[in-house]
Design a protein around this motif. Structure first.
Motif, PDB file in Angstrom:
ATOM      1  N   ASN A  76       4.074  -0.634  -8.097  1.00  0.00           N
ATOM      2  CA  ASN A  76       4.320  -2.049  -7.829  1.00  0.00           C
ATOM      3  C   ASN A  76       5.675  -2.215  -7.141  1.00  0.00           C
ATOM      4  O   ASN A  76       6.660  -1.591  -7.557  1.00  0.00           O
ATOM      5  N   HIS A 122       5.629  -8.010  -5.593  1.00  0.00           N
ATOM      6  CA  HIS A 122       5.210  -8.400  -4.249  1.00  0.00           C
ATOM      7  C   HIS A 122       3.983  -7.628  -3.781  1.00  0.00           C
ATOM      8  O   HIS A 122       3.161  -8.125  -3.006  1.00  0.00           O
ATOM      9  N   ALA A 123       3.854  -6.395  -4.240  1.00  0.00           N
ATOM     10  CA  ALA A 123       2.720  -5.555  -3.852  1.00  0.00           C
ATOM     11  C   ALA A 123       2.375  -4.640  -5.015  1.00  0.00           C
ATOM     12  O   ALA A 123       3.254  -4.243  -5.791  1.00  0.00           O
ATOM     13  N   SER A 124       1.093  -4.335  -5.152  1.00  0.00           N
ATOM     14  CA  SER A 124       0.641  -3.414  -6.201  1.00  0.00           C
ATOM     15  C   SER A 124      -0.368  -2.452  -5.594  1.00  0.00           C
ATOM     16  O   SER A 124      -1.365  -2.873  -5.005  1.00  0.00           O
ATOM     17  N   ALA A 148      -5.002  -1.582  -2.474  1.00  0.00           N
ATOM     18  CA  ALA A 148      -3.668  -2.180  -2.312  1.00  0.00           C
ATOM     19  C   ALA A 148      -3.754  -3.700  -2.323  1.00  0.00           C
ATOM     20  O   ALA A 148      -4.548  -4.282  -1.584  1.00  0.00           O
ATOM     21  N   HIS A 149      -2.965  -4.329  -3.172  1.00  0.00           N
ATOM     22  CA  HIS A 149      -2.882  -5.786  -3.265  1.00  0.00           C
ATOM     23  C   HIS A 149      -1.473  -6.205  -2.862  1.00  0.00           C
ATOM     24  O   HIS A 149      -0.503  -5.712  -3.444  1.00  0.00           O
ATOM     25  N   VAL A 150      -1.362  -7.129  -1.912  1.00  0.00           N
ATOM     26  CA  VAL A 150      -0.026  -7.538  -1.461  1.00  0.00           C
ATOM     27  C   VAL A 150       0.044  -9.049  -1.305  1.00  0.00           C
ATOM     28  O   VAL A 150      -0.964  -9.687  -0.987  1.00  0.00           O
ATOM     29  N   ASN A 151       1.219  -9.600  -1.536  1.00  0.00           N
ATOM     30  CA  ASN A 151       1.417 -11.029  -1.296  1.00  0.00           C
ATOM     31  C   ASN A 151       1.282 -11.317   0.197  1.00  0.00           C
ATOM     32  O   ASN A 151       1.758 -10.535   1.038  1.00  0.00           O
TER      33      ASN A 151
ATOM     34  N   LYS B   7      -2.299 -12.711  -4.309  1.00  0.00           N
ATOM     35  CA  LYS B   7      -2.292 -11.492  -3.497  1.00  0.00           C
ATOM     36  C   LYS B   7      -3.526 -11.380  -2.619  1.00  0.00           C
ATOM     37  O   LYS B   7      -4.587 -11.879  -2.944  1.00  0.00           O
ATOM     38  N   ILE B  15      -0.133   0.794   3.813  1.00  0.00           N
ATOM     39  CA  ILE B  15       0.844   0.611   2.732  1.00  0.00           C
ATOM     40  C   ILE B  15       2.242   1.089   3.092  1.00  0.00           C
ATOM     41  O   ILE B  15       3.208   0.811   2.384  1.00  0.00           O
ATOM     42  N   TYR B  18       5.262  -1.108   2.744  1.00  0.00           N
ATOM     43  CA  TYR B  18       5.789  -1.447   1.429  1.00  0.00           C
ATOM     44  C   TYR B  18       6.601  -0.321   0.803  1.00  0.00           C
ATOM     45  O   TYR B  18       7.430  -0.562  -0.052  1.00  0.00           O
TER      46      TYR B  18
END
Lengths: 186, 186
Positions: A76, A122-124, A148-151, B7, B15, B18
């Motif tokens: 994260n 902000h990102a996971s 990947a999950h991101v704002n 998100k 990625i 990030y």
């Protein structure tokens, strides 16, 4: 600013100040009903596809066994909004406390792994262990990012970059040189 | 700034935005009368002592064979004073040009390796190949930094952090949380 100045010798143990400042990340993990969060600064992208990330997780960390046994984690990326949580998590052992509760962070379910996402980041990046060949020698884990999950915004958040000695560098302005790149080098 | 927002999914190949933004470095190398410089963004500190740095050097780079054969390199950290050189070096192949001449950089002799230091950089780390176990599978080199030369000032220079798409993040302000660290965690 001149382009160069006279150099001094630096003990090689201190070179982290010059190379380390990728973003500090919070690594969440879970194994048999236990969960944890650790602060991590030593990581590198290794490949685009499969999406590989290598990182050092010291065997002295409580998270080490959770990650080694579950073969999963979530990386994260926090912003400066979480500075005190980043420092607190890095200075607390998960052996005796639940860091989600202690630091008031929200554990959201991931899609591909059992380890939880940290909602406030902000990102996971959901990760599966791809190669443990160097875990024994260097505590070096190679993960494949599988989800990947991101704002959506901001595009360039204020990330934290640890420089040692309790000091973080905060990401600053951006400059584009896109027009000078050959397309295969972007 | 709220602590979290909704998100979106991100293709895992993207990625790097990030995780990657450690400082961009210039890697200099030499082998049998030939020398070269490459721009590199995928690296991580791996250990304090011995001082180990792992990095990905694509086999498609002209520097790959120079480094693999000489088993040495110098990792140089440029600042924003060298932005155009960083971009130019990354978009030029050393197969046909001498990049020190083309980009008007000064090759200073190193102390422990044959590869040259780049005088105009803020820091120069002399490296010997310590472990090539993952070079075949991932182009991943583990170097030991055997000698480090750094500018005495500024303490926190404006380093460049590549975020993809031709855009660099420049290091910004620093914030200290030293008082909140336990001594062994600094």
């Amino acid at each position: 600013m001149t382009k160069h100045a006279k150099k001094i010798d630096l003990p090689v143990e201190l070179i982290r100040r010059y190379l380390e400042p990728g973003p500090i990340v919070l690594v969440s993990s879970a194994w048999r009903g236990e969960r944890n969060i650790m602060t991590m600064g030593w990581h590198t992208v290794m490949e685009f596809s499969p999406s590989l990330v290598g990182c050092v997780i010291s065997s002295g960390n409580h998270s080490f066994e959770l990650i080694r046994r579950s073969r999963e984690c979530v990386i994260n990326v926090p912003t400066t909004a979480l500075t005190d949580e980043v420092v607190g998590i890095g200075n607390t052992s998960g052996a005796s406390v639940d860091k989600f509760e202690k630091f008031k962070l929200t554990a959201d379910p991931a899609q591909a792994v059992q380890a939880p996402l940290i909602r406030e980041c902000h990102a996971s990046l959901e990760c599966r262990l791809a190669d443990d060949a160097l875990v024994g020698r260097y505590n070096f884990f190679i993960f494949e990012v599988v989800k990947a999950h991101v704002n959506a915004t901001p595009k360039y958040p204020e990330t934290l970059h640890y420089t040692g000695d309790g000091v973080f560098m905060v990401s600053g302005k951006t400059i584009s040189r896109r027009a000078q790149f050959t397309p295969d080098k972007l």
